[in-house]
Design an enzyme around this catalytic site. Structure first.
Site, PDB file in Angstrom:
ATOM      1  N   HIS A   1      17.300   4.783  -8.813  1.00 21.12           N
ATOM      2  CA  HIS A   1      17.517   6.132  -8.297  1.00 21.12           C
ATOM      3  C   HIS A   1      19.000   6.477  -8.253  1.00 21.12           C
ATOM      4  CE1 HIS A   1      13.435   5.611  -6.668  1.00 21.12           C
ATOM      5  NE2 HIS A   1      13.405   6.919  -6.513  1.00 21.12           N
TER       6      HIS A   1
ATOM      7  N   ASN B   1      21.096  -2.854  -8.781  1.00 22.47           N
ATOM      8  CA  ASN B   1      20.356  -1.831  -8.044  1.00 22.47           C
ATOM      9  C   ASN B   1      20.068  -2.261  -6.610  1.00 22.47           C
ATOM     10  OD1 ASN B   1      18.804   0.552  -7.665  1.00 22.47           O
ATOM     11  ND2 ASN B   1      16.938  -0.543  -8.162  1.00 22.47           N
TER      12      ASN B   1
ATOM     13  N   ASP C   1      39.838   9.696 -11.034  1.00 22.76           N
ATOM     14  CA  ASP C   1      40.522   9.804 -12.331  1.00 22.76           C
ATOM     15  C   ASP C   1      39.975   8.788 -13.329  1.00 22.76           C
ATOM     16  OD1 ASP C   1      42.165  11.922 -11.686  1.00 22.76           O
ATOM     17  OD2 ASP C   1      43.896  10.676 -11.168  1.00 22.76           O
TER      18      ASP C   1
ATOM     19  N   GLU D   1      36.568   9.878 -14.518  1.00 21.49           N
ATOM     20  CA  GLU D   1      36.732  11.005 -15.445  1.00 21.49           C
ATOM     21  C   GLU D   1      37.146  10.511 -16.828  1.00 21.49           C
ATOM     22  OE1 GLU D   1      37.888  14.820 -12.625  1.00 21.49           O
ATOM     23  OE2 GLU D   1      39.520  13.525 -13.340  1.00 21.49           O
TER      24      GLU D   1
ATOM     25  N   ASP E   1      34.961  16.384 -15.858  1.00 20.34           N
ATOM     26  CA  ASP E   1      35.919  16.852 -14.859  1.00 20.34           C
ATOM     27  C   ASP E   1      35.146  17.071 -13.557  1.00 20.34           C
ATOM     28  OD1 ASP E   1      38.077  17.919 -13.496  1.00 20.34           O
ATOM     29  OD2 ASP E   1      37.843  19.923 -14.364  1.00 20.34           O
ATOM     30  N   PHE E   2      35.544  16.341 -12.491  1.00 19.46           N
ATOM     31  CA  PHE E   2      34.874  16.425 -11.207  1.00 19.46           C
ATOM     32  C   PHE E   2      35.756  17.120 -10.176  1.00 19.46           C
ATOM     33  CE2 PHE E   2      33.300  12.459 -13.223  1.00 19.46           C
ATOM     34  CZ  PHE E   2      31.967  12.810 -13.366  1.00 19.46           C
TER      35      PHE E   2
ATOM     36  N   GLU F   1      41.939  12.448  -6.294  1.00 21.19           N
ATOM     37  CA  GLU F   1      41.345  11.856  -7.483  1.00 21.19           C
ATOM     38  C   GLU F   1      42.131  10.654  -7.993  1.00 21.19           C
ATOM     39  OE1 GLU F   1      40.542  14.667 -10.549  1.00 21.19           O
ATOM     40  OE2 GLU F   1      38.855  15.576  -9.469  1.00 21.19           O
TER      41      GLU F   1
END
Length: 384
Positions: free
Chosen positions: A229, A260, A357, A360, A366-367, A380
């Site tokens: 999940h 997990n 970073d 990304e 790009d967050f 970041e």
């Protein structure tokens, strides 16, 4: 952390707990494996199987409630007149196929609102019945869902490689190439936890366009990978429907159970504690990334296996949003990046901390783009 104990011969004297008729369980207790194992443990004697004729049949579970499109695996046990398990061939039948169907192996699929009885019959005609209730329940009134993409919808410059899917409980980017989510984004607070039980009702996502491959739970059978999940089942327990939607296969990535049920789950529990007991509002983004030529589940060429899975968590006081962020002191950001490998089940989540970073750079996304640039650049870059 205690081990379960299993009786070897139910017909023998089992009143002495330290007798040879009991064996200590050795199977791992985890998020997907609870209680006494269904198969004999390593080194345990095989429970005797009677050769007597079937006298009783019991189906499990006896009742279940599902949303349309959800699935549930049923099982049946046959015993002889002495109460010993006996071998037989089972036949499964749905008495109302417009509400629910059931496969030859006992996998039920909910079709439309209503009630259906499913009957399992032994080779010599003994039977038992289970009831399936299918309900398009209204969305939770107790869970308060804020904007799942409060800090911006992640973008990678190539929107033609993804399909955005929006559920009440989360938003995701589905990758037709990977047959799984590029990312899943969701809000998390104390109202999202309730009394609903884990349904284990993995189902194809009904919102996904018909033109795309719809992953089903059987795609994972025999693969050696867990159905991992992104939005944790426990984080969507305000109602049964909230929990069922966490089991759509678009919210799932292939994960080794060591990851997990190890550091990944430990970080989920840490997040849950922040939301439930520390009065925090969490905005979470999670997903995976893949090597250039990823392997696929069961070498079937359908579902690509990510080499790593990652998660970004923005932490604010309960009820706060982007509008309440004026400086780096107003929020905390935690990012983790975990290898999808075996041998790490005992590791803590903290050893996989990284920066936004870095994620990304690995994913191309790009967050947190809606944060003011001065704040975004600072949070970041940090891996603390």
């Amino acid at each position: 952390s205690g081990a379960s104990r299993a009786v070897i011969d139910p017909a023998a004297d089992n009143t002495a707990a330290n007798s040879a008729n009991w064996k200590l369980g050795t199977a791992v207790y985890s998020g997907t494996n609870k209680g006494t194992p269904g198969a004999p443990n390593d080194g345990a004697a095989t429970p005797p199987t009677s050769t007597g004729p079937v006298a009783t049949v019991v189906v499990s579970p006896a009742t279940v409630t599902l949303a349309p499109g959800a699935t549930r695996q049923f099982s049946a046990t046959a015993r002889d007149a002495n109460g010993q398990v006996t071998a037989t061939t089972f036949t499964w039948t749905s008495l109302n196929t417009t509400v629910a169907t059931i496969s030859a192996g006992g996998l039920a699929t909910a079709k439309a609102d209503g009630t259906a009885n499913v009957v399992v019959t032994s080779g010599n005609g003994f039977a038992d019945t289970a009831t399936i209730t299918v309900s398009t329940v209204v969305n939770s009134t107790s869970a308060e869902y804020l904007n799942h993409v409060e800090f911006g919808t992640p973008t990678d410059g190539t929107p033609n490689d993804e399909v955005i899917v929006r559920h009440t409980e989360y938003v995701l980017s589905y990758s037709p190439k990977h047959a799984g989510p590029n990312w899943v984004s969701w809000d998390l607070n104390a109202t999202h936890f309730g009394a609903a039980q884990r349904c284990d009702c993995f189902a194809a996502d009904p919102i996904l366009p018909d033109s795309l491959y719809h992953v089903v739970t059987s795609d994972y059978t025999g693969s050696g990978y867990s159905r991992g999940h992104m939005v944790m089942s426990q984080q969507r327990t305000a109602t049964d429907l909230d929990n069922q939607h966490a089991f759509f296969m678009t919210n799932i990535l292939p994960q080794y159970q060591d990851m997990n049920g190890g550091p990944w789950e430990k970080f989920e529990v840490y997040n849950n504690d922040l939301a439930r007991t520390s009065g925090k509002e969490l905005y979470v983004i999670a997903g995976g990334y893949w090597p250039p030529n990823p392997a696929t589940l069961n070498n079937a060429g359908k579902i690509e296996i990510p080499s790593r899975t990652w998660k970004i968590v923005v932490i604010l006081p309960r009820g706060k949003t982007l509008a309440d962020v004026h400086s780096t002191a107003d929020l905390q950001v935690i990012a983790v990046d975990m290898p999808n490998v075996t041998g790490i089940i005992s590791n803590g989540w903290e050893m996989y901390r990284t920066s936004v970073d870095a994620i990304e750079a690995a994913t191309g996304y790009d967050f947190l783009a809606l944060l003011p640039d001065s704040i975004e650049n600072t949070v970041e870059a940090s891996s603390n």
